[in-house]
Each structure stands twice: as C-alpha cells, then as structure tokens.
Design an enzyme around this catalytic site. Sequence first.
Site, PDB file in Angstrom:
ATOM      1  N   SER A  82       2.012  -4.845 -13.529  1.00 11.34           N
ATOM      2  CA  SER A  82       3.209  -5.634 -13.260  1.00 11.34           C
ATOM      3  C   SER A  82       3.807  -6.174 -14.568  1.00 11.34           C
ATOM      4  O   SER A  82       4.126  -5.389 -15.455  1.00 11.34           O
ATOM      5  CB  SER A  82       2.871  -6.744 -12.258  1.00 11.34           C
ATOM      6  OG  SER A  82       4.038  -7.259 -11.661  1.00 11.34           O
ATOM      7  N   ASP A 207       4.698  -0.920  -2.118  1.00 11.37           N
ATOM      8  CA  ASP A 207       5.019  -2.022  -3.037  1.00 11.37           C
ATOM      9  C   ASP A 207       6.407  -2.598  -2.741  1.00 11.37           C
ATOM     10  O   ASP A 207       7.404  -1.878  -2.759  1.00 11.37           O
ATOM     11  CB  ASP A 207       4.963  -1.504  -4.480  1.00 11.37           C
ATOM     12  CG  ASP A 207       4.923  -2.608  -5.512  1.00 11.37           C
ATOM     13  OD1 ASP A 207       5.394  -3.726  -5.223  1.00 11.37           O
ATOM     14  OD2 ASP A 207       4.409  -2.366  -6.619  1.00 11.37           O
ATOM     15  N   HIS A 235       1.381  -3.768  -4.143  1.00 10.00           N
ATOM     16  CA  HIS A 235       1.577  -4.127  -5.547  1.00 10.00           C
ATOM     17  C   HIS A 235       0.263  -4.298  -6.323  1.00 10.00           C
ATOM     18  O   HIS A 235       0.289  -4.406  -7.538  1.00 10.00           O
ATOM     19  CB  HIS A 235       2.409  -5.417  -5.615  1.00 10.00           C
ATOM     20  CG  HIS A 235       2.946  -5.722  -6.981  1.00 10.00           C
ATOM     21  ND1 HIS A 235       3.838  -4.894  -7.639  1.00 10.00           N
ATOM     22  CD2 HIS A 235       2.722  -6.762  -7.826  1.00 10.00           C
ATOM     23  CE1 HIS A 235       4.135  -5.424  -8.816  1.00 10.00           C
ATOM     24  NE2 HIS A 235       3.475  -6.551  -8.954  1.00 10.00           N
TER      25      HIS A 235
END
Length: 256
Positions: A82, A207, A235
């Site tokens: 991320s 996600d 995610h």
Amino acid sequence: MNDIWWQTYGEGNCHLVLLHGWGLNAEVWHCIREELGSHFTLHLVDLPGYGRSSGFGAMTLEEMTAQVAKNAPDQAIWLGWSLGGLVASQMALTHPERVQALVTVASSPCFSAREGWPGIKPEILGGFQQQLSDDFQRTVERFLALQTLGTETARQDARTLKSVVLAQPMPDVEVLNGGLEILKTVDLREALKNVNMPFLRLYGYLDGLVPRKIVPLLDTLWPHSTSQIMAKAAHAPFISHPAAFCQALMTLKSSL
C-alpha cells in the site's frame, strides 16, 4: 534526528525489506515472518512516525524514503504494501543499485483517481484527513475495515489489523495526515517506466482501495514488470492468503 525502528529476522541468503502501509507498523508481517524467515533475511521496519519510529513529523515521500535508506542493506529485495509500495518504488528510483528486485503489494503508483485512471476519489481521501482531526481512533478503524471488505475472513482479518495498530504507539495525527497527503498527491506512473530491476506487482481481486482495473493499464505502461492477482484476496493478501503470498516471493527469489 531520531533513528527509525528496524529489526532483522531470519537467516536466508537474500535480504528482504518489508514496508508496511498507512496507520500500521511492522507487526503486520507477523503472520508470514516465520515462513519467510527461513528463506530470507528479513528487515522489518516501522516507517518514520509510525509504531516504534516515533519522534518524526509528517514527511514527503522523498524524505521518508531517504530516512529508510539510511538503515538499509546494500542489496535487497524491497517489498512495500500500500503506502509502503510508494516508498519501495521511490527507493528503486533513487537507489536502483541497492534494489535487487521491487515488489509492490496492493499498491498503486497513483492512489488518487484521475482522468482515465481508477483510484480512490480525492474527496474520500480529503474526508479521511478531515475526520482524523475529529475522531482519530475511529477514522483509523474505518480505514482498516475497508482493507479487508469482501474476503471470506474479512472480520478476522480486520481484527488482525486492529491488533497490529493497538500493539504499538499510535502515530500522531500530523504523521497520518502526511501519509494521506502522499496517497492523495503522488503519481509515479511515468517515473517507474524507467526502472529495470525485476518488478513484481501483487494485487487482491476484491481490493476496494486499489482497483484491479489498474492492473492491465500498468501491464501496458510497464511491460518489464509482472503482475499477479490473488482471486479471493482484498487489500491485505499476506493476511488472508499467506501461503500463496509467500510462494510468489519464493518464485521471485529463485528467478534472481
């Protein structure tokens, strides 16, 4: 200037730097540490201002990367999840000679939606920034819940993420705001055309923060990179699908 928290674990002959995402800390890798530690020497990092790396204010992406680079081994695979994916990518751009391979996990070179580019609506990121000052704890919890939505183990995975956050000191609002600012403004799509080390991109099909629609766009933009979508992951694929996640890294290692 303070030093960031950095722990080495495992005894593999290949160094692997693991960079966490927004609001979290290195404990997020706990579920795959044992498995990876027998194949790699892991470098577990709390990004500046997060977890045990307290005493830092908000930073730009370049500043954050420079701070992490100070402690890093001469040669390693850099893996970022991320927000951490942007830090790993920036490292590949500024110190390519030190990055054996680049791995981004549930990450985007441009998190914010732009014309012709799927992503998080800028007003949603702006809303998170506003809510941070109103109700800090609840905003972080909402963001964590978004990360696991849709997976078969969503509740359990969200609890895992929450326990990671609560296990260490909470970042300051200023630091969290700075992280959201990076997610809102950074765009590395063009810059990453120029990296030439092995480059693996891992995604979760479900996600809600990094839409899978970006995968074919980046396959075209970065033909030198390889992408893999984990069918039932969201995610945080390393939490919901640890075995498949570790296998992807072993396969990468054996190709180097």
